[in-house]
Design a protein around this motif. Structure first.
Motif, mmCIF file in Angstrom:
data_model
loop_
_atom_site.group_PDB
_atom_site.id
_atom_site.type_symbol
_atom_site.label_atom_id
_atom_site.label_comp_id
_atom_site.label_asym_id
_atom_site.label_seq_id
_atom_site.Cartn_x
_atom_site.Cartn_y
_atom_site.Cartn_z
ATOM 1 N N MET A 114 0.891 -1.215 -0.028
ATOM 2 C CA MET A 114 -0.024 -0.130 -0.037
ATOM 3 C C MET A 114 0.791 1.149 0.014
ATOM 4 S SD MET A 114 -3.026 1.249 2.784
ATOM 5 C CE MET A 114 -2.159 1.391 3.886
ATOM 6 N N LYS A 115 0.399 2.451 -0.700
ATOM 7 C CA LYS A 115 1.277 3.509 -0.912
ATOM 8 C C LYS A 115 1.607 4.203 0.428
ATOM 9 C CE LYS A 115 1.306 7.595 -3.378
ATOM 10 N NZ LYS A 115 0.474 8.614 -4.180
ATOM 11 N N TYR A 116 0.329 4.278 1.198
ATOM 12 C CA TYR A 116 0.114 5.143 2.499
ATOM 13 C C TYR A 116 0.497 4.201 3.723
ATOM 14 C CZ TYR A 116 -1.759 8.289 -0.943
ATOM 15 O OH TYR A 116 -1.948 9.066 -1.963
ATOM 16 N N SER A 117 1.773 3.606 3.701
ATOM 17 C CA SER A 117 1.980 2.479 4.728
ATOM 18 C C SER A 117 1.808 3.161 6.069
ATOM 19 C CB SER A 117 3.371 1.825 4.530
ATOM 20 O OG SER A 117 4.409 3.042 4.670
ATOM 21 N N TRP A 118 1.992 4.424 6.251
ATOM 22 C CA TRP A 118 2.001 5.114 7.580
ATOM 23 C C TRP A 118 0.581 5.417 8.061
ATOM 24 C CZ3 TRP A 118 -1.206 9.160 6.875
ATOM 25 C CH2 TRP A 118 -1.314 9.514 5.372
ATOM 26 N N LEU A 119 -0.644 4.979 7.111
ATOM 27 C CA LEU A 119 -1.882 5.470 7.563
ATOM 28 C C LEU A 119 -2.257 4.886 8.666
ATOM 29 C CD1 LEU A 119 -4.551 5.991 4.654
ATOM 30 C CD2 LEU A 119 -5.089 4.826 6.845
ATOM 31 N N GLU A 120 -2.202 3.614 9.186
ATOM 32 C CA GLU A 120 -3.010 2.997 10.078
ATOM 33 C C GLU A 120 -2.145 3.526 11.684
ATOM 34 O OE1 GLU A 120 -2.952 -1.252 12.448
ATOM 35 O OE2 GLU A 120 -4.221 -0.999 10.837
ATOM 36 N N ALA A 121 -1.016 3.567 11.533
ATOM 37 C CA ALA A 121 -0.251 4.358 12.606
ATOM 38 C C ALA A 121 -0.575 5.708 12.756
ATOM 39 C CB ALA A 121 1.235 4.187 12.299
ATOM 40 N N TYR A 122 -1.001 6.563 11.871
ATOM 41 C CA TYR A 122 -1.232 7.822 11.942
ATOM 42 C C TYR A 122 -2.597 7.980 12.509
ATOM 43 C CZ TYR A 122 -1.349 12.745 10.808
ATOM 44 O OH TYR A 122 -1.573 14.080 11.119
ATOM 45 N N CYS A 123 -3.602 7.408 12.167
ATOM 46 C CA CYS A 123 -4.841 7.160 12.659
ATOM 47 C C CYS A 123 -4.949 6.662 14.030
ATOM 48 C CB CYS A 123 -5.819 6.231 11.891
ATOM 49 S SG CYS A 123 -6.302 6.851 10.382
ATOM 50 N N LEU A 124 -4.203 6.100 14.554
ATOM 51 C CA LEU A 124 -4.124 5.302 15.876
ATOM 52 C C LEU A 124 -3.496 5.906 16.989
ATOM 53 C CD1 LEU A 124 -3.819 1.409 15.310
ATOM 54 C CD2 LEU A 124 -5.728 2.913 16.022
ATOM 55 N N ALA A 125 -2.510 7.052 16.219
ATOM 56 C CA ALA A 125 -1.755 7.946 17.253
ATOM 57 C C ALA A 125 -2.535 8.994 17.733
ATOM 58 C CB ALA A 125 -0.406 8.680 16.293
ATOM 59 N N LYS A 126 -3.731 9.253 17.155
ATOM 60 C CA LYS A 126 -4.715 10.307 17.501
ATOM 61 C C LYS A 126 -5.200 9.919 18.980
ATOM 62 C CE LYS A 126 -4.863 12.372 13.683
ATOM 63 N NZ LYS A 126 -4.227 13.738 13.740
ATOM 64 N N GLN A 127 -5.193 10.988 19.999
ATOM 65 C CA GLN A 127 -5.536 10.658 21.278
ATOM 66 C C GLN A 127 -7.001 10.230 21.376
ATOM 67 O OE1 GLN A 127 -3.753 11.825 23.896
ATOM 68 N NE2 GLN A 127 -5.102 11.148 25.344
ATOM 69 N N GLY A 128 -6.822 8.977 21.986
ATOM 70 C CA GLY A 128 -8.148 8.378 22.401
ATOM 71 C C GLY A 128 -8.808 7.341 21.130
ATOM 72 N N ALA A 129 -7.785 7.221 20.085
ATOM 73 C CA ALA A 129 -8.374 6.711 18.630
ATOM 74 C C ALA A 129 -8.135 5.217 19.084
ATOM 75 C CB ALA A 129 -7.298 6.991 17.872
ATOM 76 N N THR A 130 -9.395 4.307 18.569
ATOM 77 C CA THR A 130 -9.248 2.746 18.322
ATOM 78 C C THR A 130 -9.616 2.346 17.168
ATOM 79 O OG1 THR A 130 -11.642 2.908 19.178
ATOM 80 C CG2 THR A 130 -10.018 2.934 21.035
ATOM 81 N N LYS A 131 -9.623 0.965 17.002
ATOM 82 C CA LYS A 131 -9.711 0.611 15.645
ATOM 83 C C LYS A 131 -10.573 -0.731 15.809
ATOM 84 C CE LYS A 131 -6.110 -2.318 14.177
ATOM 85 N NZ LYS A 131 -5.248 -2.832 13.050
ATOM 86 N N GLU A 132 -11.339 -0.874 14.938
ATOM 87 C CA GLU A 132 -12.232 -2.191 14.719
ATOM 88 C C GLU A 132 -12.555 -2.831 13.434
ATOM 89 O OE1 GLU A 132 -17.206 -1.479 15.194
ATOM 90 O OE2 GLU A 132 -15.919 -1.386 17.067
ATOM 91 N N PHE A 133 -12.283 -4.013 13.388
ATOM 92 C CA PHE A 133 -12.762 -4.423 11.849
ATOM 93 C C PHE A 133 -14.121 -4.784 11.788
ATOM 94 C CE2 PHE A 133 -12.693 -7.811 8.623
ATOM 95 C CZ PHE A 133 -12.106 -7.232 7.760
ATOM 96 N N LYS A 134 -14.720 -4.336 10.799
ATOM 97 C CA LYS A 134 -16.085 -4.710 10.267
ATOM 98 C C LYS A 134 -16.078 -5.777 9.362
ATOM 99 C CE LYS A 134 -20.382 -2.886 10.800
ATOM 100 N NZ LYS A 134 -21.206 -2.995 11.951
ATOM 101 N N VAL A 135 -16.414 -6.980 9.826
ATOM 102 C CA VAL A 135 -16.405 -8.010 9.064
ATOM 103 C C VAL A 135 -17.423 -8.099 7.766
ATOM 104 C CG1 VAL A 135 -16.716 -10.664 8.944
ATOM 105 C CG2 VAL A 135 -15.736 -9.741 10.843
ATOM 106 N N GLU A 136 -18.568 -7.462 8.249
ATOM 107 C CA GLU A 136 -19.655 -7.494 7.135
ATOM 108 C C GLU A 136 -19.057 -6.466 5.901
ATOM 109 O OE1 GLU A 136 -21.034 -5.892 10.361
ATOM 110 O OE2 GLU A 136 -20.489 -8.040 10.904
#
Length: 128
Positions: free
Chosen positions: A1-23
């Motif tokens: 992926m071109k933007y390899s930094w994307l996930e780390a950047y999103c998760l570096a935000k104060q209080g950010a979490t992630k969740e995978f939506k299977v559907e």
């Protein structure tokens, strides 16, 4: 992926979490339980990220960059998708993520905002 930094950047935000939506076969990035970014693919399997922006900002960016389109499967006025295999500059995408996070954070109840702000404080700080 071109933007390899994307996930780390999103998760570096104060209080950010992630969740995978299977559907949806997509990853949601959340603040206070509300989504500020959605990373997945479109119907042709192109990788995209969808972000919330003020309508005027979204219109401006869609007119400037061919890889920024109205939000895929989202409200077309407030959400914008960026093709991650395209040529949108990194700094533009980072700014879009920042704005999306801020818009969603500011929509949270003041109590939740305080809790999220305090979660990053040191133990010596007094947080109301």
């Amino acid at each position: 992926m071109k933007y390899s930094w994307l996930e780390a950047y999103c998760l570096a935000k104060q209080g950010a979490t992630k969740e995978f939506k299977v559907e949806w076969n997509a990853t949601k990035y959340l603040i206070g339980g509300k989504m500020f970014a959605l990373q997945g693919t479109d119907q042709t399997n192109r990788p995209i990220i969808t972000l919330k922006l003020l309508p005027s900002d979204g219109d401006f960016l869609r007119n400037q960059y061919e890889d920024i389109i109205p939000g895929y499967y989202m409200n077309k006025d407030h959400w914008n998708s960026v093709y991650l295999d395209g040529s949108t500059p990194d700094d533009v995408l980072r700014e879009m993520i920042d704005k999306s996070y801020t818009i969603v954070f500011n929509s949270l109840a003041k109590k939740v905002q305080r809790e999220l702000n305090c979660s990053g404080e040191t133990s010596l700080s007094i947080c109301p």
